[in-house]
Design a protein around this motif. Structure first.
Motif, PDB file in Angstrom:
ATOM      1  N   TYR A 315      61.954  58.520  53.315  1.00 30.25           N
ATOM      2  CA  TYR A 315      61.005  59.599  53.029  1.00 30.25           C
ATOM      3  C   TYR A 315      59.572  59.110  53.220  1.00 30.25           C
ATOM      4  CZ  TYR A 315      65.035  61.737  50.660  1.00 30.25           C
ATOM      5  OH  TYR A 315      66.261  62.261  50.363  1.00 30.25           O
ATOM      6  N   ARG A 316      59.307  57.917  52.721  1.00 25.05           N
ATOM      7  CA  ARG A 316      57.956  57.353  52.815  1.00 25.05           C
ATOM      8  C   ARG A 316      57.568  57.130  54.274  1.00 25.05           C
ATOM      9  NH1 ARG A 316      55.976  51.932  51.702  1.00 25.05           N
ATOM     10  NH2 ARG A 316      58.152  51.287  51.689  1.00 25.05           N
ATOM     11  N   GLY A 317      58.479  56.559  55.063  1.00 27.93           N
ATOM     12  CA  GLY A 317      58.188  56.305  56.460  1.00 27.93           C
ATOM     13  C   GLY A 317      57.951  57.585  57.242  1.00 27.93           C
ATOM     14  N   TYR A 318      58.782  58.595  57.008  1.00 25.95           N
ATOM     15  CA  TYR A 318      58.644  59.852  57.739  1.00 25.95           C
ATOM     16  C   TYR A 318      57.319  60.528  57.391  1.00 25.95           C
ATOM     17  CZ  TYR A 318      60.183  64.134  60.056  1.00 25.95           C
ATOM     18  OH  TYR A 318      60.289  65.211  60.910  1.00 25.95           O
ATOM     19  N   ALA A 319      56.950  60.506  56.101  1.00 29.73           N
ATOM     20  CA  ALA A 319      55.682  61.119  55.694  1.00 29.73           C
ATOM     21  C   ALA A 319      54.501  60.378  56.306  1.00 29.73           C
ATOM     22  CB  ALA A 319      55.583  61.125  54.172  1.00 29.73           C
ATOM     23  N   LEU A 320      54.558  59.049  56.314  1.00 27.88           N
ATOM     24  CA  LEU A 320      53.489  58.267  56.934  1.00 27.88           C
ATOM     25  C   LEU A 320      53.362  58.614  58.416  1.00 27.88           C
ATOM     26  CD1 LEU A 320      54.086  54.826  55.216  1.00 27.88           C
ATOM     27  CD2 LEU A 320      51.901  56.013  55.259  1.00 27.88           C
ATOM     28  N   PHE A 321      54.486  58.745  59.076  1.00 26.13           N
ATOM     29  CA  PHE A 321      54.477  59.089  60.503  1.00 26.13           C
ATOM     30  C   PHE A 321      53.827  60.455  60.708  1.00 26.13           C
ATOM     31  CE2 PHE A 321      56.206  60.956  64.335  1.00 26.13           C
ATOM     32  CZ  PHE A 321      56.106  59.920  65.258  1.00 26.13           C
ATOM     33  N   GLN A 322      54.213  61.438  59.907  1.00 26.50           N
ATOM     34  CA  GLN A 322      53.663  62.785  60.052  1.00 26.50           C
ATOM     35  C   GLN A 322      52.168  62.818  59.773  1.00 26.50           C
ATOM     36  OE1 GLN A 322      55.196  65.455  61.240  1.00 26.50           O
ATOM     37  NE2 GLN A 322      57.103  64.312  61.506  1.00 26.50           N
ATOM     38  N   LEU A 323      51.677  61.902  58.931  1.00 28.56           N
ATOM     39  CA  LEU A 323      50.263  61.871  58.583  1.00 28.56           C
ATOM     40  C   LEU A 323      49.458  60.948  59.486  1.00 28.56           C
ATOM     41  CD1 LEU A 323      50.683  61.867  54.704  1.00 28.56           C
ATOM     42  CD2 LEU A 323      49.877  63.758  56.130  1.00 28.56           C
ATOM     43  N   GLY A 324      50.108  60.417  60.538  1.00 26.05           N
ATOM     44  CA  GLY A 324      49.374  59.673  61.548  1.00 26.05           C
ATOM     45  C   GLY A 324      49.219  58.192  61.295  1.00 26.05           C
ATOM     46  N   HIS A 325      50.077  57.599  60.456  1.00 25.96           N
ATOM     47  CA  HIS A 325      49.995  56.166  60.159  1.00 25.96           C
ATOM     48  C   HIS A 325      51.255  55.482  60.692  1.00 25.96           C
ATOM     49  CE1 HIS A 325      46.399  56.311  57.529  1.00 25.96           C
ATOM     50  NE2 HIS A 325      46.774  57.578  57.414  1.00 25.96           N
ATOM     51  N   SER A 326      51.271  55.263  62.003  1.00 29.08           N
ATOM     52  CA  SER A 326      52.491  54.815  62.668  1.00 29.08           C
ATOM     53  C   SER A 326      52.909  53.415  62.252  1.00 29.08           C
ATOM     54  CB  SER A 326      52.299  54.859  64.183  1.00 29.08           C
ATOM     55  OG  SER A 326      51.992  56.165  64.601  1.00 29.08           O
ATOM     56  N   ARG A 327      51.956  52.494  62.160  1.00 25.80           N
ATOM     57  CA  ARG A 327      52.337  51.113  61.845  1.00 25.80           C
ATOM     58  C   ARG A 327      52.899  51.006  60.430  1.00 25.80           C
ATOM     59  NH1 ARG A 327      47.840  47.189  64.745  1.00 25.80           N
ATOM     60  NH2 ARG A 327      47.575  48.431  66.629  1.00 25.80           N
ATOM     61  N   ALA A 328      52.257  51.675  59.489  1.00 27.27           N
ATOM     62  CA  ALA A 328      52.780  51.672  58.120  1.00 27.27           C
ATOM     63  C   ALA A 328      54.129  52.381  58.064  1.00 27.27           C
ATOM     64  CB  ALA A 328      51.781  52.331  57.171  1.00 27.27           C
ATOM     65  N   ALA A 329      54.299  53.440  58.869  1.00 29.60           N
ATOM     66  CA  ALA A 329      55.581  54.153  58.910  1.00 29.60           C
ATOM     67  C   ALA A 329      56.685  53.237  59.411  1.00 29.60           C
ATOM     68  CB  ALA A 329      55.464  55.379  59.808  1.00 29.60           C
ATOM     69  N   ALA A 330      56.400  52.451  60.449  1.00 33.47           N
ATOM     70  CA  ALA A 330      57.408  51.527  60.978  1.00 33.47           C
ATOM     71  C   ALA A 330      57.834  50.519  59.915  1.00 33.47           C
ATOM     72  CB  ALA A 330      56.857  50.803  62.207  1.00 33.47           C
ATOM     73  N   ASP A 331      56.890  50.029  59.124  1.00 31.24           N
ATOM     74  CA  ASP A 331      57.228  49.082  58.052  1.00 31.24           C
ATOM     75  C   ASP A 331      58.153  49.730  57.024  1.00 31.24           C
ATOM     76  OD1 ASP A 331      55.672  47.147  59.245  1.00 31.24           O
ATOM     77  OD2 ASP A 331      53.914  47.526  57.983  1.00 31.24           O
ATOM     78  N   ALA A 332      57.845  50.971  56.647  1.00 28.50           N
ATOM     79  CA  ALA A 332      58.677  51.666  55.664  1.00 28.50           C
ATOM     80  C   ALA A 332      60.071  51.928  56.224  1.00 28.50           C
ATOM     81  CB  ALA A 332      58.012  52.980  55.248  1.00 28.50           C
ATOM     82  N   PHE A 333      60.160  52.343  57.484  1.00 30.58           N
ATOM     83  CA  PHE A 333      61.465  52.565  58.103  1.00 30.58           C
ATOM     84  C   PHE A 333      62.271  51.263  58.166  1.00 30.58           C
ATOM     85  CE2 PHE A 333      59.635  56.435  60.351  1.00 30.58           C
ATOM     86  CZ  PHE A 333      60.400  57.335  59.635  1.00 30.58           C
ATOM     87  N   GLN A 334      61.599  50.154  58.416  1.00 29.98           N
ATOM     88  CA  GLN A 334      62.300  48.858  58.450  1.00 29.98           C
ATOM     89  C   GLN A 334      62.886  48.525  57.087  1.00 29.98           C
ATOM     90  OE1 GLN A 334      63.303  47.429  60.953  1.00 29.98           O
ATOM     91  NE2 GLN A 334      61.751  46.674  62.372  1.00 29.98           N
ATOM     92  N   ASP A 335      62.170  48.850  56.020  1.00 26.59           N
ATOM     93  CA  ASP A 335      62.713  48.626  54.676  1.00 26.59           C
ATOM     94  C   ASP A 335      63.987  49.451  54.472  1.00 26.59           C
ATOM     95  OD1 ASP A 335      60.681  46.860  54.042  1.00 26.59           O
ATOM     96  OD2 ASP A 335      59.436  48.389  53.070  1.00 26.59           O
TER      97      ASP A 335
END
Length: 397
Positions: A315-335
């Motif tokens: 959820y965190r990664g997808y929300a970060l991606f939608q809000l334009g924070h790709s690098r942080a989203a990738a980190d969350a998805f990796q977790d």
């Protein structure tokens, strides 16, 4: 002294032990039992030493009543410590305010020169992107001197930019414990349009609860925070959407109580709230709830059996991606993938996040994994198409 006063003393001792063990529900019955036994002790204190028996009975009642006066004693001790610390730190707060006054024109000059506000972690500059997506390269040392943090030996305070709206200047406060995360976790590392509040939602804590407030009469808790707004923008105006998101999350997540501890939001409940907001498309709210769940879940006994708990990273990664924070989203998805490595959707979004973040090798790996794991999945088929675009270094459709 007879056996009855001694028995009253024994019951009173159990009441004191229960108090220190925080077993509050025993306070009233043990006090009543002690009073009853001590009452008989006053009537029959014993023939050999009647005076000692009566004294024992009275002291038993007093000790059994300690659980009822303990909160008042603790409150008075805390108030005394607050008064002492306030008197000792007047000069330190004055120095902090002086440093803030000197910093304000430097922040404005920096923005006028580079088009963005600076980010500092205890005096050390954090890499930034210009509004056009290119990295900031001011050449040499950035011309900013953050004020000295008066309550830590770490040196200068930290500076958190909030887009072009303003910046937070943060020190650790009197307790000497910094509750804000390192600046690099609250600053976008993406050269693309993004929501400046998203990194603050990703912190996993309502900033209003970890901030020193001079109006609340307590100088010992919370971080020192000064808001430097541009164009008259106030802190409440800049953070309104995030504050509203936290208000919504707290309404949806029930408070939990355990013993004498203050009520708290349980990680599994926050994870459920994050899932509901995810389905609504409320990305700031999703991040706030999911990030707090992640902060509080480890070690958590239900982590492996509660799907919402480990899905909070998704959820965190997808929300970060939608809000334009790709690098942080990738980190969350990796977790998330560390727990669910065979999820094709997670691989797809991870690959897309890496692509937008400029990491082509990682993008190809995850996009290939998305359609190899489940070729007939709709997202996996999209992953194959995006993979071809990434491999040819074309923007994905």
């Amino acid at each position: 002294m007879g056996p009855v006063p001694v028995l009253a003393g024994v019951v009173a001792a159990f009441a004191v032990i229960a108090m220190f063990a925080d077993v509050d529900f025993l306070a009233v019955p043990l006090f009543l039992l002690t009073s009853l036994v001590a009452g008989f002790g006053l009537l029959k204190p014993g023939e050999e030493s009647a005076a000692n028996g009566r004294v024992m009975a009275v002291f038993a009642i007093l000790f059994a009543g300690l659980p009822f006066v303990r909160p008042h004693i603790e409150a008075m001790a805390l108030a005394r410590r607050e008064r002492i610390r306030t008197a000792e730190t007047v000069a330190q707060y004055a120095n902090w305010e002086k440093g803030i006054e000197q910093l304000a024109p430097q922040l404005d000059a920096f923005f006028d020169r580079y088009g963005i506000l600076p980010a500092f972690e205890q005096g050390r500059a954090v890499p930034l992107f210009r509004p056009d997506g290119n990295p900031l390269d001011p050449g040499g040392i950035l011309p900013i001197a953050a004020p000295t943090d008066p309550f830590t030996t770490a040196g200068a305070a930290s500076i958190y930019p909030v887009g072009a709206l303003g910046a937070l200047v943060v020190g650790v406060g009197q307790d000497g414990v910094g509750q804000y995360p390192p600046t690099r976790y609250a600053v976008s590392m993406d050269g693309q349009p993004n929501d400046p509040l998203a990194p603050f939602a990703n912190i996993g804590a309502d900033l209003r609860l970890i901030t020193y407030d001079p109006t609340n009469g307590s100088l010992s808790t919370g971080d020192l925070v000064h808001w430097h707004g541009r164009g008259g923008v106030t802190r409440d105006q800049a953070f309104k959407r995030l504050d509203d998101a936290w208000n919504k999350v707290n309404r949806l997540t029930p408070l939990t109580a355990k013993g004498r501890e203050p009520k708290f939001y349980a990680a599994e409940d926050d994870a459920v709230t994050a899932g509901n907001l995810f389905r609504e498309g409320d990305w700031l709210g999703t991040m706030a709830a999911a990030s707090r769940a992640v902060q509080n879940r480890r070690p958590h006994p239900n982590f492996w059996t509660n799907a919402d708990l480990f899905r909070a990273d998704y959820y965190r990664g997808y929300a970060l991606f939608q809000l334009g924070h790709s690098r942080a989203a990738a980190d969350a998805f990796q977790d998330y993938l560390a727990v669910r490595p065979n999820d094709p959707e997670a691989h797809y979004w991870t690959g897309l996040a890496y692509f937008l973040g400029g990491d082509m090798d990682s993008a190809r790996f995850h996009l290939a994994a998305s359609f190899q794991l489940e070729p007939n999945h709709p997202v996996a088929r999209s992953g194959a198409e995006v993979y071809d675009a990434v491999r040819a270094r074309r923007p994905p459709t």
